[in-house]
Design an enzyme around this catalytic site. Structure first.
Site, PDB file in Angstrom:
ATOM      1  N   TYR A  64       3.539  -1.466  15.165  1.00 33.81           N
ATOM      2  CA  TYR A  64       3.409  -0.017  14.975  1.00 33.81           C
ATOM      3  C   TYR A  64       2.031   0.474  15.372  1.00 33.81           C
ATOM      4  O   TYR A  64       1.012  -0.229  15.187  1.00 33.81           O
ATOM      5  CB  TYR A  64       3.667   0.348  13.520  1.00 33.81           C
ATOM      6  CG  TYR A  64       5.137   0.321  13.137  1.00 33.81           C
ATOM      7  CD1 TYR A  64       6.055   1.176  13.750  1.00 33.81           C
ATOM      8  CD2 TYR A  64       5.592  -0.551  12.152  1.00 33.81           C
ATOM      9  CE1 TYR A  64       7.400   1.156  13.390  1.00 33.81           C
ATOM     10  CE2 TYR A  64       6.927  -0.588  11.785  1.00 33.81           C
ATOM     11  CZ  TYR A  64       7.836   0.264  12.405  1.00 33.81           C
ATOM     12  OH  TYR A  64       9.157   0.236  12.057  1.00 33.81           O
TER      13      TYR A  64
ATOM     14  N   LYS B 247       3.434 -13.199 -19.099  1.00 34.81           N
ATOM     15  CA  LYS B 247       3.676 -11.791 -18.805  1.00 34.81           C
ATOM     16  C   LYS B 247       3.808 -11.593 -17.297  1.00 34.81           C
ATOM     17  O   LYS B 247       3.456 -12.474 -16.504  1.00 34.81           O
ATOM     18  CB  LYS B 247       2.550 -10.923 -19.364  1.00 34.81           C
ATOM     19  CG  LYS B 247       1.175 -11.240 -18.796  1.00 34.81           C
ATOM     20  CD  LYS B 247       0.107 -10.360 -19.428  1.00 34.81           C
ATOM     21  CE  LYS B 247      -1.261 -10.657 -18.818  1.00 34.81           C
ATOM     22  NZ  LYS B 247      -2.304  -9.750 -19.325  1.00 34.81           N
TER      23      LYS B 247
ATOM     24  N   ARG C   7     -10.221  -1.192 -23.738  1.00 32.39           N
ATOM     25  CA  ARG C   7      -8.880  -0.928 -23.212  1.00 32.39           C
ATOM     26  C   ARG C   7      -7.952  -0.619 -24.388  1.00 32.39           C
ATOM     27  O   ARG C   7      -7.543   0.516 -24.581  1.00 32.39           O
ATOM     28  CB  ARG C   7      -8.388  -2.128 -22.391  1.00 32.39           C
ATOM     29  CG  ARG C   7      -7.060  -1.895 -21.698  1.00 32.39           C
ATOM     30  CD  ARG C   7      -6.726  -3.027 -20.753  1.00 32.39           C
ATOM     31  NE  ARG C   7      -6.608  -4.320 -21.422  1.00 32.39           N
ATOM     32  CZ  ARG C   7      -6.359  -5.462 -20.783  1.00 32.39           C
ATOM     33  NH1 ARG C   7      -6.257  -5.473 -19.458  1.00 32.39           N
ATOM     34  NH2 ARG C   7      -6.245  -6.591 -21.452  1.00 32.39           N
TER      35      ARG C   7
ATOM     36  N   MET D 220       7.303  -3.494   7.293  1.00 35.16           N
ATOM     37  CA  MET D 220       7.961  -3.552   5.992  1.00 35.16           C
ATOM     38  C   MET D 220       8.637  -4.894   5.757  1.00 35.16           C
ATOM     39  O   MET D 220       8.510  -5.487   4.673  1.00 35.16           O
ATOM     40  CB  MET D 220       8.990  -2.432   5.855  1.00 35.16           C
ATOM     41  CG  MET D 220       9.715  -2.449   4.505  1.00 35.16           C
ATOM     42  SD  MET D 220      10.942  -1.152   4.326  1.00 35.16           S
ATOM     43  CE  MET D 220       9.892   0.286   4.179  1.00 35.16           C
TER      44      MET D 220
END
Length: 821
Positions: A715, A489, A587, A764
């Site tokens: 930054y 998964k 869950r 980023m």
């Protein structure tokens, strides 16, 4: 070839069945690698992981008729009546080795046997590069140096070969004696003695003595001068040594490392000699000296050695799999071209099920010792057996033999790589798996560049061999009969979905599990045939589940009723499903109190066929919660016991996840769910030590910049320097999945093997590192974000999260490159 009667004599086997004059040319120990069934003898080797006899029926169905089995095997009368022959022996592996010994004794050619802690494969491949012009060489394919690999390496020996080069690797005392009998080297090579496999020996001296058993019948042993006096060998065996000491046969007088090469000057037989090699690392220098020593022992003229050493090429130890242009998948093995390594590459190609079309780009094969027509006829038969759809041949020899490949649907032949590149656009590569396999001189790296999907320089490397190793680590700890459901998964925990599933299917996992239906649909479209459980089935995906034979998890009466209604509308019965019970995770799942209602509902109708019933342990990795874990297990066993009473058929029960496999072996039940452990991470220290690293996140240095005391980086000016510093800006940021929380020194990356802390905030697309004091750093250098030497678990701790989150958070813009060692 040998007849079965010959092999009976060599091995002392007792035959069962009608022994014919069947010719045996191929030995097989892995049922997945069958090529020529008519001339194959299968050895049903039994190990802790598997019993080879379980594949006999399958191989018989594929045309194999000759089998070596142990004395305890019950020969099926049905197979005996239909032409099978079984050679019964006390130990199947020993019989394989005895056959290899008998075969080796037929030949008197010089053989080089190589052992040592490191460098065996590189020395073997470099010797092949250096000696090929003057010899027809048979050598170990890749790293076939084990108790099984050595016999298979020696088996191709033929009368046309004039030199053999074989590796021998051992992990404990006593293993070398049989390998020595198989290889019987006249020239022994000891590369070094290091830390590898230390745990199999009481000390380094015992390890040295065990490895030197390879040389007991050798005429000469080549080794570093520092080891010569330690060799536990009789004085009648000559030592040829290299090193800086005065008594070395090949005495180093100077080593001059330049930017892209190293000059090595030596004194040999009162001559001053110099070679250059295109490498600068110490390991390469040592390996080159070993090879030079072998050349001296073989009396290769020094003038030829000097000419050939600069041409030594990097030895790639792996096959690479990555995304290609136009939806293609690309396998890069453009480093060598010989039949043995081609067969290994074709096996890897055959594992890939994501495309129905398979293409091979192949160069001329040189140095086989066979006649050209014989060679390419055999090659054509191999490609036919492997069901290759398209062959693109490059080189004058393969082009001349184009008529041998008439059975392949599409063929193209070019005299050179440049000729192919000129016609590249006309070949229309699209949605196919492409194996690129060629000798170095054809420079196929140009083709790999053209075929590869363009991506930025940050890549996630996934070691498929490590996943297979980790799978087997857990298999060895399972109770007899316990199956494995492998979790793929979240795109295989960030490592890739169908690429990992292909591997697991090849290595015979029992089940796969995905989170959502679309993940399962992708696997089915990629050729995955294993049963697949979908853990979060949604009503909108019911039709896709049915269309692709995906098996949903039912966890509530709501999803039960909705899916039942869907199946009834379609007139479908006995559809495979899985029941999830909530025993404490809270869950998803039916409550234990729901079991009677659930069982009665299932028993009254035949819409569903329950395949498994399972639950999820909340804290199986934590000793503090072991009492709760056992409470969950008790609830689960009570519930499954009741369901077994209510349902008219059997089902599998499973509750153990990765951590529980080793911490709670009593909870393995019928099947276990193996997740993060496949990818090299386990919370249990003694298990973690056995696992191999799977994923390596790499990037490169974009720019180096000096900042002065008082200046800031990044930054918000958060990276303030109180000293002059060297800053490396690297091509990864939080958009690639590198956590922003690792800024300002909380995280580090490996640059030239040294940790470099993050400077300032993570951006980023870029991150700045303080590389002050790290030597020899240049723009373009590789940087390890996590991997060997800096585990992802360490990075996760620094980011105050878990390894799962780091792995699954790697952006899809980061290219995945898969490789098999």
């Amino acid at each position: 070839m040998y007849t079965l009667s010959d092999i009976i004599v060599f091995t002392g086997a007792k035959p069962a069945g009608q022994v014919s004059n069947q010719q045996i040319a191929h030995l097989l120990t892995d049922s997945r690698r069958l090529l020529f069934p008519d001339t194959t003898l299968f050895f049903a080797i039994q190990t802790e992981r598997r019993d080879g006899a379980q594949f006999i029926d399958e191989l018989f169905g594929r045309g194999v008729r000759a089998f070596v089995v142990d004395d305890h095997y019950t020969t099926p009368q049905q197979l005996l009546d239909t032409g099978a022959v079984f050679l019964r022996v006390p130990n199947v592996l020993t019989a394989l080795q005895q056959l290899a010994i008998a075969h080796r004794e037929q030949f008197q050619l010089p053989v080089i046997g190589i052992t040592g802690s490191n460098g065996k494969t590189i020395v073997k491949e470099w010797l092949y590069q250096l000696l090929q012009p003057g010899y027809t060489i048979v050598r170990s394919p890749r790293s076939y140096n084990s108790q099984t690999g050595v016999p298979l390496s020696v088996w191709p020996l033929s009368a046309t070969d004039t030199l053999g080069i074989f590796e021998a690797g051992i992990s404990t005392v006593g293993e070398m004696d049989m390998l020595e009998k198989i290889i019987h080297p006249a020239i022994g090579v000891l590369t070094n003695i290091g830390a590898a496999h230390d745990d199999g020996f009481s000390d380094r001296q015992e390890k040295l003595a065990a490895k030197c058993r390879l040389f007991v019948r050798s005429a000469v042993v080549i080794c570093p001068e520092a080891l010569a006096q330690q060799l536990p060998l009789p004085g009648t065996i000559r030592r040829f040594t290299w090193g800086e000491g005065a008594h070395a046969d090949l005495r180093i007088t100077s080593i001059e490392k330049q930017e892209t090469q190293t000059l090595i000057r030596v004194t040999y037989q009162r001559r001053e000699l110099e070679i250059s090699i295109p490498f600068t690392d110490d390991a390469a220098i040592a390996n080159a000296m070993t090879c030079w020593s072998v050349c001296c022992v073989l009396q290769l003229p020094q003038e030829q050695i000097v000419l050939r050493m600069p041409g030594l090429q990097h030895v790639e130890m792996r096959l690479e799999l990555k995304a290609g242009i136009n939806g293609c998948t690309l396998i890069n093995d453009s480093y060598s071209a010989d039949l043995n390594s081609l067969i290994i590459a074709l096996d890897f190609l055959q594992q890939q099920q994501q495309h129905s079309k398979r293409t091979v780009i192949l160069s001329d094969i040189a140095g086989s010792g066979r006649g050209i027509h014989t060679l390419y006829t055999e090659l054509a038969a191999i490609l036919k057996q492997k069901k290759i759809d398209r062959l693109i041949g490059v080189g004058p020899a393969i082009s001349e033999q184009a008529h041998c490949f008439k059975h392949i649907t599409h063929t193209h032949f070019f005299d050179s790589t440049d000729a192919l590149i000129r016609q590249f656009s006309s070949l229309h590569f699209s949605h196919e798996t492409i194996l690129v396999k060629g000798a170095r001189l054809f420079a196929f790296e140009q083709l790999v560049h053209l075929l590869g999907q363009k991506a930025h320089q940050t890549v996630l490397e996934i070691n498929l061999s490590a996943i297979a190793h980790n799978l087997n680590v857990y298999r060895e700890s399972l109770n007899p009969g316990t199956r494995i459901m492998a979790m793929v998964k979240a795109s295989g925990y960030g490592s890739g979905s169908f690429e990992i599933a292909n591997l697991l299917q090849f290595h015979k996992a029992d089940y796969l599990a995905v989170a959502y239906a679309d993940e399962g649909v992708e696997l089915r479209r990629s050729g995955i045939r294993l049963p697949i459980m979908v853990m979060n089935a949604e009503e909108a995906t019911f039709d896709a589940l049915v269309a692709h034979n995906l098996e949903p998890e039912l966890y509530s009466f709501g999803i039960y009723s909705s899916f039942e209604a869907c199946l009834l509308r379609s007139g479908i019965s006995n559809f495979p499903v899985h029941l999830k019970l909530d025993t404490g995770m809270h869950r998803l799942g039916f409550e234990p109190a729901d079991v009677d209602r659930l069982g009665n509902s299932l028993s009254r109708a035949n819409t569903f066929k329950v395949q498994t019933v399972f639950s999820h342990l909340a804290a199986s990795n934590d000793p503090a919660h072991d009492v709760f874990t056992q409470q969950q297990a008790a609830l689960f066993q009570e519930a499954t016991g009741r369901l077994r009473q209510l349902l008219p058929y059997p089902f599998l029960a499973h509750i153990a996840n990765t951590a529980a496999i080793s911490r709670h072996p009593n909870l393995q039940f019928d099947m276990v769910r193996l997740g993060i452990g496949l990818y090299g991470i386990d919370a249990i220290p003694h298990v973690q030590q056995q696992l191999n690293n799977v994923t390596t996140l790499k990037t490169t240095v974009a720019q180096l910049k000096r900042v002065q005391s008082g200046q800031t980086v990044g930054y918000n000016r958060s990276g303030v320097f109180t000293r002059e510093a060297l800053i490396a800006t690297v091509r990864i940021g939080y958009a690639d999945g590198y956590p922003r929380s690792l800024g300002n020194g909380r995280g580090s990356m490996l640059v030239n093997g040294q940790l470099a802390p993050v400077a300032g905030n993570v951006c980023m697309d870029m991150t700045m590192l303080d590389v002050t004091g790290i030597p020899d750093i240049e723009e373009g250098d590789p940087v390890i974000v996590f991997g060997e030497g800096l585990p992802v678990s360490v990075l996760a701790q620094q980011a105050e999260t878990i390894a799962y989150e780091i792995l699954t958070g790697i952006s899809q813009r980061v290219q995945r490159i898969y490789f098999e060692e």
